[in-house]
Design an enzyme around this catalytic site. Sequence first.
Site, PDB file in Angstrom:
ATOM      1  N   ASP A   1       0.804  -1.215   0.000  1.00  0.00           N
ATOM      2  CA  ASP A   1       0.000   0.000   0.000  1.00  0.00           C
ATOM      3  C   ASP A   1       0.842   1.273   0.000  1.00  0.00           C
ATOM      4  O   ASP A   1       2.063   1.236   0.176  1.00  0.00           O
ATOM      5  CB  ASP A   1      -0.925   0.018   1.215  1.00  0.00           C
ATOM      6  CG  ASP A   1      -2.152  -0.864   1.021  1.00  0.00           C
ATOM      7  OD1 ASP A   1      -2.431  -1.252  -0.121  1.00  0.00           O
ATOM      8  OD2 ASP A   1      -2.837  -1.165   2.022  1.00  0.00           O
TER       9      ASP A   1
ATOM     10  N   LYS B   1      -3.365   3.609  -2.629  1.00  0.00           N
ATOM     11  CA  LYS B   1      -4.264   4.697  -3.012  1.00  0.00           C
ATOM     12  C   LYS B   1      -4.404   5.638  -1.832  1.00  0.00           C
ATOM     13  O   LYS B   1      -4.577   5.238  -0.698  1.00  0.00           O
ATOM     14  CB  LYS B   1      -5.633   4.174  -3.443  1.00  0.00           C
ATOM     15  CG  LYS B   1      -6.336   3.251  -2.463  1.00  0.00           C
ATOM     16  CD  LYS B   1      -7.650   2.788  -3.043  1.00  0.00           C
ATOM     17  CE  LYS B   1      -8.396   1.871  -2.087  1.00  0.00           C
ATOM     18  NZ  LYS B   1      -7.734   0.583  -1.912  1.00  0.00           N
TER      19      LYS B   1
ATOM     20  N   MET C   1      -7.586   9.797   9.392  1.00  0.00           N
ATOM     21  CA  MET C   1      -8.010  10.386   8.117  1.00  0.00           C
ATOM     22  C   MET C   1      -8.951  11.573   8.342  1.00  0.00           C
ATOM     23  O   MET C   1      -9.983  11.706   7.683  1.00  0.00           O
ATOM     24  CB  MET C   1      -8.699   9.328   7.250  1.00  0.00           C
ATOM     25  CG  MET C   1      -7.800   8.142   6.906  1.00  0.00           C
ATOM     26  SD  MET C   1      -8.662   6.783   6.080  1.00  0.00           S
ATOM     27  CE  MET C   1      -9.604   6.085   7.461  1.00  0.00           C
TER      28      MET C   1
END
Length: 265
Positions: A45, A67, A180
Amino acid sequence: MILNQIEKQTVEPQITLVGAGPGDPDLLTLKGVKALKTAAVVLYDALVNEALLNFAPDHAIKIYVGKRSDDETFSQELVNKLMIDYALNYGHVVRLKSGDPFVFARGYEEIDIAESYSIPTTIIPGISSALGVPGLQKIPMVYSKLSESFWVVTGTNAAGEISPDLYVAAKSNATIVVLMGVEKIAAITAIFKAEGKADLPVAVIENGSSTQENVVVGVVETIEELIVEKNITSPALLVFGQVVSLHPQFNPIHQFYSILQQEEY
């Protein structure tokens, strides 16, 4: 008559989900190292430290499938397809994921799809950034009378919105780790202010445990300004709670003003 027989190598598909930890390559578990050493293919990742790829054999195929928030180059559906195809054709696939595979990392989804193809799977947990990164900053999740529990909440859910769970968490006295969420700091701090927690201590940790780590510590009322001043960007996590007052950078004067305000009421 002598028949020429062509010996075919038997491929035994296997998928191992490995948690790479928060960023420092030394935080990978020993079991994770052992898995990488036997990998035929490594799918890794965006937030995985690429130094970990050195544990894989030289002949292993290493494929970046990361991503970030604004990048949909590798959809989850594509990652699932690559993982299955490589396992069926090459054997042991190590799916190397940042943090822990089962903490906001869709690890169960990848295991579920693998098992739907009857591919044997193994899960190797990693140090989640939600716990490891604050710990490295000497911020405990629970401590004495400051906090008896903790929440780990996503700042942005699948719909791109603030998780409804955060509104509930903000009402508690628990330590709250928001992943996030730095891009939505204004909206997130507004939730805490609405609960009368403008003076609640906050830590923001960018690139935790890595050589690019950046930390700011303040209170709900001023943390957005500090983030802009220090140019904090994603990936970063937020820690809300009285336990943040234990951080060496926390200014005790904030606590003093908070106590005064409480006494006035």
